[in-house]
Design a protein around this motif. Structure first.
Motif, PDB file in Angstrom:
ATOM      1  N   LYS A 127      19.116  67.141 -65.367  1.00  0.00           N
ATOM      2  CA  LYS A 127      19.567  68.416 -65.912  1.00  0.00           C
ATOM      3  C   LYS A 127      20.957  68.756 -65.372  1.00  0.00           C
ATOM      4  N   ASN A 128      21.689  69.528 -66.163  1.00  0.00           N
ATOM      5  CA  ASN A 128      23.031  69.931 -65.735  1.00  0.00           C
ATOM      6  C   ASN A 128      23.043  71.338 -65.160  1.00  0.00           C
ATOM      7  N   VAL A 129      21.864  71.861 -64.831  1.00  0.00           N
ATOM      8  CA  VAL A 129      21.740  73.222 -64.294  1.00  0.00           C
ATOM      9  C   VAL A 129      21.703  73.171 -62.773  1.00  0.00           C
ATOM     10  N   SER A 130      22.421  74.077 -62.161  1.00  0.00           N
ATOM     11  CA  SER A 130      22.444  74.192 -60.708  1.00  0.00           C
ATOM     12  C   SER A 130      22.377  75.673 -60.347  1.00  0.00           C
ATOM     13  N   PHE A 131      21.573  76.011 -59.343  1.00  0.00           N
ATOM     14  CA  PHE A 131      21.501  77.422 -58.965  1.00  0.00           C
ATOM     15  C   PHE A 131      21.023  77.572 -57.527  1.00  0.00           C
ATOM     16  N   ILE A 132      21.366  78.726 -56.953  1.00  0.00           N
ATOM     17  CA  ILE A 132      20.860  79.169 -55.655  1.00  0.00           C
ATOM     18  C   ILE A 132      20.055  80.425 -55.913  1.00  0.00           C
ATOM     19  N   LEU A 133      18.808  80.412 -55.494  1.00  0.00           N
ATOM     20  CA  LEU A 133      17.890  81.514 -55.772  1.00  0.00           C
ATOM     21  C   LEU A 133      17.468  82.144 -54.450  1.00  0.00           C
ATOM     22  N   ALA A 134      17.628  83.458 -54.342  1.00  0.00           N
ATOM     23  CA  ALA A 134      17.307  84.136 -53.074  1.00  0.00           C
ATOM     24  C   ALA A 134      17.147  85.623 -53.304  1.00  0.00           C
ATOM     25  N   ASP A 135      16.432  86.255 -52.391  1.00  0.00           N
ATOM     26  CA  ASP A 135      16.365  87.723 -52.380  1.00  0.00           C
ATOM     27  C   ASP A 135      17.625  88.273 -51.724  1.00  0.00           C
ATOM     28  N   SER A 136      18.043  89.440 -52.181  1.00  0.00           N
ATOM     29  CA  SER A 136      19.223  90.101 -51.626  1.00  0.00           C
ATOM     30  C   SER A 136      18.804  91.419 -50.995  1.00  0.00           C
ATOM     31  N   VAL A 184      16.582  71.177 -53.521  1.00  0.00           N
ATOM     32  CA  VAL A 184      16.006  70.258 -54.504  1.00  0.00           C
ATOM     33  C   VAL A 184      17.186  69.494 -55.088  1.00  0.00           C
ATOM     34  N   LEU A 185      17.295  68.200 -54.715  1.00  0.00           N
ATOM     35  CA  LEU A 185      18.517  67.455 -54.987  1.00  0.00           C
ATOM     36  C   LEU A 185      18.235  66.175 -55.758  1.00  0.00           C
ATOM     37  N   ASP A 186      19.266  65.731 -56.440  1.00  0.00           N
ATOM     38  CA  ASP A 186      19.184  64.456 -57.150  1.00  0.00           C
ATOM     39  C   ASP A 186      19.312  63.302 -56.154  1.00  0.00           C
ATOM     40  N   GLU A 187      18.594  62.223 -56.421  1.00  0.00           N
ATOM     41  CA  GLU A 187      18.612  61.043 -55.537  1.00  0.00           C
ATOM     42  C   GLU A 187      20.023  60.523 -55.307  1.00  0.00           C
ATOM     43  N   GLY A 188      20.889  60.706 -56.271  1.00  0.00           N
ATOM     44  CA  GLY A 188      22.246  60.194 -56.147  1.00  0.00           C
ATOM     45  C   GLY A 188      23.064  60.861 -55.063  1.00  0.00           C
ATOM     46  N   GLN A 189      22.575  61.987 -54.525  1.00  0.00           N
ATOM     47  CA  GLN A 189      23.309  62.698 -53.482  1.00  0.00           C
ATOM     48  C   GLN A 189      22.736  62.442 -52.087  1.00  0.00           C
ATOM     49  N   ARG A 190      21.768  61.536 -51.996  1.00  0.00           N
ATOM     50  CA  ARG A 190      21.107  61.302 -50.716  1.00  0.00           C
ATOM     51  C   ARG A 190      22.088  60.807 -49.657  1.00  0.00           C
ATOM     52  N   GLU A 191      22.969  59.890 -50.008  1.00  0.00           N
ATOM     53  CA  GLU A 191      23.916  59.336 -49.034  1.00  0.00           C
ATOM     54  C   GLU A 191      24.865  60.415 -48.526  1.00  0.00           C
ATOM     55  N   ARG A 212      33.487  66.881 -57.595  1.00  0.00           N
ATOM     56  CA  ARG A 212      33.327  67.970 -58.544  1.00  0.00           C
ATOM     57  C   ARG A 212      33.015  69.277 -57.816  1.00  0.00           C
ATOM     58  N   VAL A 213      33.738  70.304 -58.183  1.00  0.00           N
ATOM     59  CA  VAL A 213      33.538  71.622 -57.568  1.00  0.00           C
ATOM     60  C   VAL A 213      33.396  72.644 -58.688  1.00  0.00           C
ATOM     61  N   PRO A 214      32.627  73.707 -58.454  1.00  0.00           N
ATOM     62  CA  PRO A 214      32.440  74.731 -59.493  1.00  0.00           C
ATOM     63  C   PRO A 214      33.748  75.434 -59.840  1.00  0.00           C
ATOM     64  N   ARG A 215      33.898  75.730 -61.109  1.00  0.00           N
ATOM     65  CA  ARG A 215      35.038  76.503 -61.590  1.00  0.00           C
ATOM     66  C   ARG A 215      34.593  77.895 -62.034  1.00  0.00           C
ATOM     67  N   CYS A 217      25.810  70.809 -56.069  1.00  0.00           N
ATOM     68  CA  CYS A 217      26.724  69.686 -55.865  1.00  0.00           C
ATOM     69  C   CYS A 217      27.141  69.658 -54.393  1.00  0.00           C
ATOM     70  N   LEU A 218      26.655  68.668 -53.653  1.00  0.00           N
ATOM     71  CA  LEU A 218      26.938  68.608 -52.214  1.00  0.00           C
ATOM     72  C   LEU A 218      28.393  68.292 -51.917  1.00  0.00           C
ATOM     73  N   SER A 219      29.106  67.748 -52.876  1.00  0.00           N
ATOM     74  CA  SER A 219      30.498  67.389 -52.617  1.00  0.00           C
ATOM     75  C   SER A 219      31.359  68.607 -52.321  1.00  0.00           C
ATOM     76  N   MET A 220      30.927  69.782 -52.783  1.00  0.00           N
ATOM     77  CA  MET A 220      31.741  70.974 -52.491  1.00  0.00           C
ATOM     78  C   MET A 220      31.607  71.390 -51.031  1.00  0.00           C
ATOM     79  N   TYR A 221      30.616  70.836 -50.317  1.00  0.00           N
ATOM     80  CA  TYR A 221      30.480  71.110 -48.888  1.00  0.00           C
ATOM     81  C   TYR A 221      31.143  70.035 -48.036  1.00  0.00           C
TER      82      TYR A 221
END
Length: 253
Positions: A179-188, A143-150, A213-216, A114-118
């Motif tokens: 989909k309602n799934v959101s994730f950040i995937l990376a090596d640590s 990888v983003l939804d078209e609705g967040q392009r603006e 909308r922001v994550p809770r 969700c880009l709105s949290m940034y």
């Protein structure tokens, strides 16, 4: 308490020392001949040997107890299974996210975030900027939804351009993500494995705020979790799926 301490004294050793001192004084005063002095020395040596044997046995018992305790702890640790997913609540949400992005490395995937949290500058500086400027991160792919392009073009992208290392941020892959799934995937580099921060759109995992909308709640997926391959496959299936032309409704590659 005082009686217990009193009884814990090494009375045989104290008696031996007192006897040795007394015998030495009497011998110097010529009140005790050498034969009796020799007998006293032998008795004291016997007491010393008995005392040594008692302490040696106590040390053996202590060592056996330590071994049994270590064995029991080992069995308990072997029976414990590390959690595959850790739930992070509102109080630790920001610190967990900051910790994750500061210690990621290699190629990273930001799926349906969700880009709105940034949008608020402090959150951008805390949650996205450290990943962009992290020298261990080689690429950032959204990888983003078209609705967040603006929102991407007007807010997020200009801020990324102002960060050092902005060239590692690739052009987002725009998809129609239902989909309602959101994730950040990376090596640590801390765990030396792949991890993920997983969240879901909607209640109770997201909250409505003035900036959107922001994550809770989020889930920290550990490197040994069986969920990780499914997240990788989800990202691949969405990336390679045909894109939909918003105007004509036709599919396009």
């Amino acid at each position: 308490m005082k009686l217990k301490r009193f009884l814990s004294y090494e009375w045989d050793a104290i008696a031996g020392i007192a006897t040795a001192v007394t015998a030495t004084v009497l011998h110097l005063l010529h009140a005790l001949d050498e034969h009796i002095m020799l007998s006293i020395v032998l008795v004291l040596m016997a007491l010393l040997f008995i005392n040594f044997m008692r302490h040696s046995r106590n040390n053996d018992l202590t060592a056996e107890q330590v071994d049994r305790t270590e064995h029991a702890i080992g069995k308990i640790q072997a029976g414990l299974k590390l959690p595959e997913v850790v739930l992070v609540g509102p109080q630790h949400l920001r610190s967990a996210s900051e910790h994750f992005v500061r210690h990621m490395r290699g190629d990273t995937i930001w799926f349906n975030v969700c880009l709105s949290m940034y949008r608020p500058q402090p959150l951008f500086d805390a949650l996205l900027k450290p990943a962009v400027e992290n020298p261990m991160v080689t690429s950032i792919e959204f990888v983003l939804d078209e609705g967040q392009r603006e929102l991407w073009q007007q807010v997020v992208q200009p801020r990324i351009t102002g960060c050092s290392g902005h060239e590692k941020v690739r052009e987002p892959r725009w998809r129609s993500l239902k989909k309602n799934v959101s994730f950040i995937l990376a090596d640590s580099h801390l765990s030396d494995g792949t991890e993920a921060l997983l969240s879901f759109w909607g209640e109770p995992f997201m909250a409505e705020a003035s900036e959107g909308r922001v994550p809770r709640y989020i889930f920290h997926v550990q490197k040994h979790s069986e969920l990780l391959p499914h997240l990788v496959e989800l990202e691949r299936s969405c990336v390679h799926a045909p894109r939909t032309n918003a105007k004509s409704g036709e599919d396009r590659p």
